[in-house]
Design a protein around this motif. Structure first.
Motif: not given
Length: 439
Positions: A107-114, A117-126
């Motif tokens: 909840r402390k993240l701003n929109t771009s940080e959120f 993070l989503i894109h980073k986790i998706k990239s790690v997963h792939s």
């Protein structure tokens, strides 16, 4: 009528969810709540240090510790040779992080940080998660259970029987468990067969009522079993198991975090299989660490592991052993906590479909300049609410798979031949990951 209304007004305002009504006690003067539920008195109650499942008044803590009914039980446990405080927990100085604290980090993240993070986790997963193979296997040995021909006195649910059967089917398929027919055939072909089922012990971690072991004993004829569980349960399978005169049963009421298997005298020198159905959160990491450490010490011989993981949102940085894996893929402690919190999304959606995964997963919504400010003003909670449930579920599964892939690598790095499979369809249980390994 006015009397009834007056009676309603003077009741405590605390809602009792199990009884679906408010507390019937009278409130304290100048308060809406009675003495038991008055929020202002809540801080005066603290968890009992012997058993945190109950609380006591802080002023009475010292007296309570001397009289706590769980003290005798705790003293008896600490005297056991297999008890070593926090032996499997890793860094004892690392604090535990609650789900609320994990949520607060996001909840402390701003929109771009959120979205970053989503894109980073998706990239790690792939990059690190290979295709998770479906491996729903029901062995012939368990057919009688699925046909309802097992002990009718035990309160089973069909979905649990199916999960238990597939766990055993994967153990058999992976070569760490043999039924009697296959074992006899192997002995006729090979003059030096593998360890037979009669010579193996089974240690079920997080055993609960022990129904997985019950199926193992009934369908495969294991002779020696150990049930590891910190809680006390009713309707256990123990009574049925003890009626089997050829089976030796020992229940160890202990937290996996404190279990030193090398201290269990009756297990020394006996090869064993480690099993667990739905080992919640860090219990999986504690179990793996327990088995690996005991294998290195060499006093007991582990032959195989089969663990159905679950509740990844409860995982802790303190207990997760393969931090090197996380470091290599660029995930730090805060991102790990966020990822485990995201994993709860996997069980929030509709799992009537057997294929919850998606090609693209979560995408940032297209927001026009006109409403971009209004969207951001709602904060991260507003963003999350606007993500479709199916996309959240798909992303939650990605997070679960990353966490379990690290566990898979940890087993391989410690000399195990291991694999991670989906052992039942999500329509049976969205918590459907199974780690199988053999020494």
């Amino acid at each position: 009528m006015s009397g009834e209304l007056e009676a309603t007004k003077i009741k405590c305002h605390f809602w009792l969810p199990n009884k679906r009504r408010h507390c019937a006690n009278a409130p304290l003067p100048s308060s809406l709540y009675c003495g038991n539920h008055n929020p202002s008195s809540a801080p005066s109650r603290v968890p009992c240090p012997i058993d945190p499942s109950h609380t006591v008044l802080q002023d009475s803590l010292e007296l309570h510790i001397k009289r706590c009914p769980f003290k005798k039980q705790a003293d008896a446990l600490e005297a056991q040779p297999y008890y070593i405080k926090s032996i499997n927990s890793g860094n004892s100085d690392e604090p535990l992080v609650s789900s609320a604290e994990k949520r607060g980090l996001i909840r402390k993240l701003n929109t771009s940080e959120f979205w970053g993070l989503i894109h980073k986790i998706k990239s790690v997963h792939s990059s690190v998660v290979q295709d998770l193979r479906d491996s729903y296997l029901v062995p012939e040995s368990c057919e009688k259970w699925l046909k309802g021909q097992s002990d009718k006195s035990l309160p089973y649910q069909e979905k649990h029987v199916v999960q238990q059967a597939s766990i055993l089917g994967n153990m058999e398929s992976f070569g760490i468990l043999q039924n009697k027919t296959n074992e006899a055939a192997a002995k006729t072909v090979d003059s030096k067969p593998e360890v037979g089922i009669d010579d193996l012990a089974v240690v079920e971690f997080g055993a609960g009522r022990g129904y997985l072991t019950q199926m193992l004993a009934d369908c495969y004829g294991v002779r020696k079993v150990f049930l590891v569980e910190r809680r006390s349960y009713k309707l256990k399978a123990d009574r049925s198991l003890r009626q089997n005169e050829t089976l030796a049963l020992e229940r160890l009421r202990i937290d996996i975090e404190d279990l030193n298997l090398c201290g269990v005298d009756s297990l020394k020198g006996i090869p064993y299989l480690a099993t667990g159905k739905h080992l919640c959160g860090p219990a999986t990491d504690l179990t793996i660490n327990c088995c690996i450490r005991d294998r290195k010490e060499g006093e007991i011989k582990i032959k195989g592991i089969a663990i159905a993981t679950c509740c990844h949102h409860l995982c802790q940085w303190k207990h997760y052993k393969n931090k090197r894996f996380l470091s290599d893929i660029g995930i730090n402690k805060e991102e790990f906590h966020a990822m485990t919190w995201f994993s709860s999304w996997a069980v929030d959606g509709d799992h009537s479909s057997d294929n919850p995964s998606m090609q693209d997963g979560i995408k940032p919504p297209e927001i026009s300049k006109k409403n971009e400010v209004d969207f951001d003003q709602g904060g991260i909670e507003n963003i999350i609410r606007n993500i479709p449930a199916t996309e959240r579920a798909a992303f939650g599964f990605m997070c679960k798979e990353i966490v379990d892939t690290g566990r898979l690598h940890w087993l391989k790095e410690n000399g195990f031949d291991a694999q991670l499979v989906s052992y039942v369809p999500p329509s049976i249980s969205p918590e459907n990951h199974l780690l199988v390994a053999k020494a």
